[in-house]
Design an enzyme around this catalytic site. Sequence first.
Site, PDB file in Angstrom:
ATOM      1  N   ASP A  26       0.883  -1.160   0.000  1.00  0.00           N
ATOM      2  CA  ASP A  26       0.000   0.000   0.000  1.00  0.00           C
ATOM      3  C   ASP A  26       0.921   1.210   0.000  1.00  0.00           C
ATOM      4  O   ASP A  26       1.477   1.581   1.028  1.00  0.00           O
ATOM      5  CB  ASP A  26      -0.888  -0.040   1.261  1.00  0.00           C
ATOM      6  CG  ASP A  26      -1.663   1.259   1.485  1.00  0.00           C
ATOM      7  OD1 ASP A  26      -1.632   2.137   0.600  1.00  0.00           O
ATOM      8  OD2 ASP A  26      -2.303   1.374   2.548  1.00  0.00           O
ATOM      9  N   LYS A  86       2.906  11.285  -3.563  1.00  0.00           N
ATOM     10  CA  LYS A  86       1.848  10.618  -4.326  1.00  0.00           C
ATOM     11  C   LYS A  86       0.868  11.619  -4.940  1.00  0.00           C
ATOM     12  O   LYS A  86       0.251  11.343  -5.963  1.00  0.00           O
ATOM     13  CB  LYS A  86       1.102   9.663  -3.386  1.00  0.00           C
ATOM     14  CG  LYS A  86       0.129   8.726  -4.053  1.00  0.00           C
ATOM     15  CD  LYS A  86      -0.433   7.776  -3.022  1.00  0.00           C
ATOM     16  CE  LYS A  86      -1.549   6.921  -3.546  1.00  0.00           C
ATOM     17  NZ  LYS A  86      -2.045   5.997  -2.506  1.00  0.00           N
ATOM     18  N   GLU A 161      -7.102   0.687  -4.596  1.00  0.00           N
ATOM     19  CA  GLU A 161      -7.106   0.601  -3.127  1.00  0.00           C
ATOM     20  C   GLU A 161      -8.445   0.093  -2.578  1.00  0.00           C
ATOM     21  O   GLU A 161      -8.452  -0.811  -1.727  1.00  0.00           O
ATOM     22  CB  GLU A 161      -6.760   1.970  -2.531  1.00  0.00           C
ATOM     23  CG  GLU A 161      -5.264   2.270  -2.675  1.00  0.00           C
ATOM     24  CD  GLU A 161      -4.936   3.751  -2.600  1.00  0.00           C
ATOM     25  OE1 GLU A 161      -5.828   4.543  -2.218  1.00  0.00           O
ATOM     26  OE2 GLU A 161      -3.794   4.124  -2.910  1.00  0.00           O
ATOM     27  N   ASP A 183     -12.886   5.623   3.068  1.00  0.00           N
ATOM     28  CA  ASP A 183     -11.459   5.707   3.404  1.00  0.00           C
ATOM     29  C   ASP A 183     -11.143   7.109   3.940  1.00  0.00           C
ATOM     30  O   ASP A 183     -11.043   8.061   3.171  1.00  0.00           O
ATOM     31  CB  ASP A 183     -10.632   5.381   2.142  1.00  0.00           C
ATOM     32  CG  ASP A 183      -9.131   5.403   2.412  1.00  0.00           C
ATOM     33  OD1 ASP A 183      -8.703   5.864   3.485  1.00  0.00           O
ATOM     34  OD2 ASP A 183      -8.375   4.961   1.525  1.00  0.00           O
TER      35      ASP A 183
END
Length: 574
Positions: A26, A86, A161, A183
Amino acid sequence: MLLQLTEPGMTSLPHAEDVHKAIGIDLGTTNSVVAYSENGQPIVIKTRNGVSLIPSVVSYNEGITVGVDALDQLKQDPKSAISSVKRFMATPSKPVYQDKTPVEISADILTFLKAQAEQSLGQSVTHAVITVPAYFDDTARQATKDAAKIAGLTVLRLINEPTAAALAYGLDQGIEGIYAIYDFGGGTFDISLLKLTHGVFQVLATGGDTNLGGDDIDEKIVNHWFGPSENWRQHQLIARQAKEALSNHETWSDGKLHLDLQTLENLSLSLIEKTTQICSQVLLDANLGPDEIKGVVMVGGSTRMPLVRAHVAEFFKTDPLTDMNPDEIVALGAALQADGLTRGSNTLLLDVIPLSLGIETMGGIVEKIIPRNTPIPITLAQEFTTYQEGQTALKIHVLQGERELVDHCRSLGEFILSGIPSMVAGAARVEIMFAVDADGLLTVSAQEKMTGISQKVEVKPSYGLTEDDLIRMLKDNSEQGAADMQQRLLVEARVEAEGLIMSLESALKVDSHLLKLEEIAVLRQELEVLKETVKTNDRDQIELASKKLSENSQNFAAMRLNSSIYQQLVGKTI
Ligand code: AMP
């Protein structure tokens, strides 16, 4: 493009024993987590300090430092290290720190993660499944793969994800239906709706806020204690400590500062409500009601807050799944997937393409080759032909989107297939093949079947498609669908008519000696009628005039064919 075969037993693909410890990664914005599978059980890898969360922070001060040590440097001097790289993967080769690009920095994080895994497992690790946000486009996905390659990792597959989180809960083995993956992390909030059918997850819709997370709750606490200040980050650590403690206790104090659960909940309520508002918007976009959601998976550290759980339960009218560690769940799902892939399990068709892919045809129309929501990997081909007599090249313009006209879709790139031998219009047979691999990357190839000449491009769009773009493109389609279809049919009728006019005119130039004068006159008159009609917007009239002309020229076509066969046979012995 043909599949390559190797000699039996000589395959160069990794054998199961070579990669039996493929890991799941991850690669997060704030933290990264690595896991592996043992006897079908996913296990998180802990660092020497016994923690599983590795800060996605890199410093280049003395050599390369990654993780907790780099985070420590960052805390002392915000300029000494880079975090949250990211966020820049949509422009992967534009330097973001010193002269380092997002791909290079991600590669350094992955190198560190790989080394951690190797140390913990006591063996070399070469293969991984890496997770990416559902809304990552081709560029960001390719960039993630490039970073892995630099780090010496072969990517078995990139998975979304939310899909990984669903896998960790074994939803792929469970009841079919629509699931929400909520999330809520430190810096970002993401909501994804996944539809599970026959073990295949399809991302129905995604939404979120890239600047909404636990950090904002920390900021509220700092403001509550000290009032608004520029340097709230200095106090953030302590605020965070208080907040996290209050997930299990009613009050918190360090002797000087105090916080109780009720105050925390008052402070964080508006932020939490913001997340459910986004959920409601995403459900609306997907045309679903909260009661149509079978289950809700909780991901991200902030979902440990009781108030978050209560709000989510109330919104979706169901208790969310909270049994697993919300920080580790994505990596655990990735590890399960990695294990399945190395053991050659076939039940792993997991994702679908989010927007239809196609090419431009005459008149600026998009012909879809792979429809939206097709499970990947997928290869589909369609035959096309030339439009003009003697045409020796074909422009292949690749597009993405649901709309009928090129102008309303997104251009992914174009290439030219040249060297087609000169033939009459419609004789060439060009097969255009679209292949989307398991990571969602598209390769388009074109081959002229008679000569075998071919061209191939890997389509890597140069700019990113944000999740907002995606939602907008889907919404535009549902609003404009009917009008688009009428426009498409009109353009198609025109293109066909123009093709007919062109081929008849060129046939008359060469072969009019086959016809009587009055026959020529009739055809010419109908040609004129069709030429005039084509200029109008009346599809029915265009189709009618085309039909009449093509019926009346059939005889002429037959005569031409006979004459050409005769010509070819003259002087040949059979
Ligand atoms: P992530 O980005 O998923 O690693 O989530 C990090 C966020 O989760 C940070 O804002 C943490 O403060 C928050 N977090 C972690 N543990 C807890 C907890 N027990 N209660 C509330 N928030 C937590």
